[in-house]
Scaffold this active site. Structure first.
Site, PDB file in Angstrom:
ATOM      1  N   GLN A  91      -4.454  -4.611   7.080  1.00  0.00           N
ATOM      2  CA  GLN A  91      -5.356  -5.639   6.489  1.00  0.00           C
ATOM      3  C   GLN A  91      -5.165  -7.018   7.306  1.00  0.00           C
ATOM      4  OE1 GLN A  91      -7.817  -5.111   4.606  1.00  0.00           O
ATOM      5  NE2 GLN A  91      -7.156  -3.125   3.859  1.00  0.00           N
TER       6      GLN A  91
ATOM      7  N   ASP B  61       3.249  -3.459   8.071  1.00  0.00           N
ATOM      8  CA  ASP B  61       1.965  -2.777   7.990  1.00  0.00           C
ATOM      9  C   ASP B  61       0.792  -3.965   8.174  1.00  0.00           C
ATOM     10  OD1 ASP B  61      -0.553  -1.586   6.745  1.00  0.00           O
ATOM     11  OD2 ASP B  61       0.069  -1.111   5.058  1.00  0.00           O
TER      12      ASP B  61
ATOM     13  N   HIS C  81       0.773  -1.186  -0.075  1.00  0.00           N
ATOM     14  CA  HIS C  81      -0.033   0.184  -0.119  1.00  0.00           C
ATOM     15  C   HIS C  81       0.772   1.232  -0.112  1.00  0.00           C
ATOM     16  CE1 HIS C  81      -2.728   3.078   1.913  1.00  0.00           C
ATOM     17  NE2 HIS C  81      -4.062   2.150   1.287  1.00  0.00           N
TER      18      HIS C  81
ATOM     19  N   CYS D 183      -4.827   2.487  -3.929  1.00  0.00           N
ATOM     20  CA  CYS D 183      -3.377   3.014  -2.983  1.00  0.00           C
ATOM     21  C   CYS D 183      -2.348   2.049  -3.465  1.00  0.00           C
ATOM     22  CB  CYS D 183      -3.644   3.264  -1.643  1.00  0.00           C
ATOM     23  SG  CYS D 183      -4.930   4.808  -1.446  1.00  0.00           S
TER      24      CYS D 183
END
Length: 411
Positions: free
Chosen positions: A202, A199, A122, A367
């Site tokens: 999700q 990250d 992302h 994104c």
């Protein structure tokens, strides 16, 4: 093992579906809906407790501080880490930017160093390093996806060099639904002396997270994708990185002493939290975590995998749909998010038609333009599911998608 999951009972906990019975919501990767308890607790905060903390010794302020620290404790327990290793921001994107800048000004990253990012990131886990590399002089290298649109561990081994200091990698792709093997990735990086930033925006929604077991350096996610309130990000910083460093951003609440000649900072986590925090959201997020903990999360995951299989079966019956990624087999390594396009039709046109049938999906580049460059397309349609979705949702989506072809051909 019995994996029965009463989704219709679950849906009654979510006011959105009660208030919008005709809406088919297949966009939870963008933001999830909130159970009643989360909405009620955020409202309760403003009605009963609204005041600032760290500004007084008054009992009311101390009460709010205690409530928020209890939330921090609940979140830390959910992640299996220490409370002092969790700090709050207003989004996951801000949290990643904070960590990237923090690493630069504390000279973890500098001239001639290398940072590895992946082709499936992302933009939130890509742009901070691209931008800061131009200022601080480090080099950004790309861990590319293979033909299955997955990350090959052997390729990572090849691109690590003696100059590589950090890997920034997504836990789960927001476009492809690919779940990366974080535990194994961290082990490889530790053996080579690399820090790892994950990250988790999700990944944490669909997968178990054990930060003590993984022993990575940084993990970042947002509350609003994990059935919590908007406007709140959570950042894990391994305690080895929080000792007497320079803060990335300064202001009230992070200091114990200030003069023109000397500044003494508080310890983590307060060191990372300048200014007034999103206390109502922090307070309410605790109840989202507790709601999830009261579910059988293994059953939830198996239900979501099963629903993904059903979605793929239905999509593959449509000869005008192209599905992206290695979805020959659906398992816990790729599920919950399915990208596709209608042949010879822009994704925004698909969304426009589906919206007429009250079906909400996400379209565009999500994104994540590097993925779409790899695919050679400007954007895609994305279906993302959560445990409150049903087979009936999928059926209605498929019927609406058939109308896309019908309406376009008619014109």
């Amino acid at each position: 093992m019995n994996y029965y999951f009463d989704v219709f009972k679950i849906r009654k906990d979510f006011p959105f579906f009660i208030n919008n019975p005709d809406i088919i919501y297949l966009d939870s990767a963008a933001t999830s809906h909130k159970p009643s308890i989360v909405i009620e607790k955020e409202k309760e905060f403003y009605e009963k407790y609204n005041c600032n903390v760290h500004r007084t010794s008054g009992s009311f302020s101390l009460k709010v501080e205690e409530m928020c620290e209890n939330s921090r404790k609940t979140i830390a327990n959910f992640l299996n880490c220490d409370e002092s290793e969790i700090f709050f921001t207003y989004s996951a994107t801000y949290g990643i930017n904070y960590i990237a800048y923090f690493l630069c000004i504390n000279e973890y990253l500098g001239n001639d160093d290398e940072v590895i990012i992946t082709e499936m990131e992302h933009h939130a886990n890509l742009l901070p390093f691209l931008n800061l590399s131009k200022i601080f002089g480090f080099k950004v290298k790309v861990w590319k996806m293979n033909e299955k649109l997955e990350l090959d561990i052997e390729e990572l081994q090849k691109i690590i060099s003696d100059k590589t200091k950090l890997l920034a990698v997504t836990h789960m792709s927001n476009v492809l639904g690919v779940v990366n093997d974080i535990e194994n990735i961290v082990k490889i990086c530790k053996d080579r002396g690399l820090m790892v930033l994950v990250d988790g925006a999700q990944g944490i929604v669909h997968n178990h997270v054990d930060l003590k077991k993984w022993d990575l350096d940084f993990y970042v996610f947002s509350a609003h994708k994990l059935y919590g309130p908007l406007g709140l990000g959570v950042v894990y910083v391994n305690k080895k990185h929080s000792k007497k460093k320079k803060p990335a951003f300064s202001g009230g609440s992070i200091i114990s002493y200030v003069s023109l000649d000397k500044i003494t900072y508080l310890d983590s986590p307060y060191f990372f939290e300048p200014g007034t925090q999103a206390f109502a959201q922090i307070f309410a997020f605790k109840y989202a975590i507790e709601y999830l903990k009261n579910l059988n999360l293994e059953k939830v995951k198996m239900y979501e995998i099963g629903l993904t299989k059903y979605l793929l079966e239905k999509l593959k019956e449509l000869d005008f749909v192209e599905i992206y990624g290695n979805y020959e087999e659906v398992n816990d390594k790729r599920f919950a998010i399915v990208p596709f396009n209608v042949v010879n039709l822009h994704s925004h046109d698909v969304s426009f038609v589906l919206d007429r049938f009250n079906v909400l999906i996400r379209v565009g580049h999500h994104c994540a333009q590097l993925i779409h460059h790899k695919l050679g397309i400007p954007g895609s349609c994305r279906v993302s599911i959560a445990f409150y979705n049903t087979k009936e949702d999928i059926d209605k989506f498929i019927e609406a998608l058939k109308q896309v072809k019908f309406l376009i051909s008619k014109n």
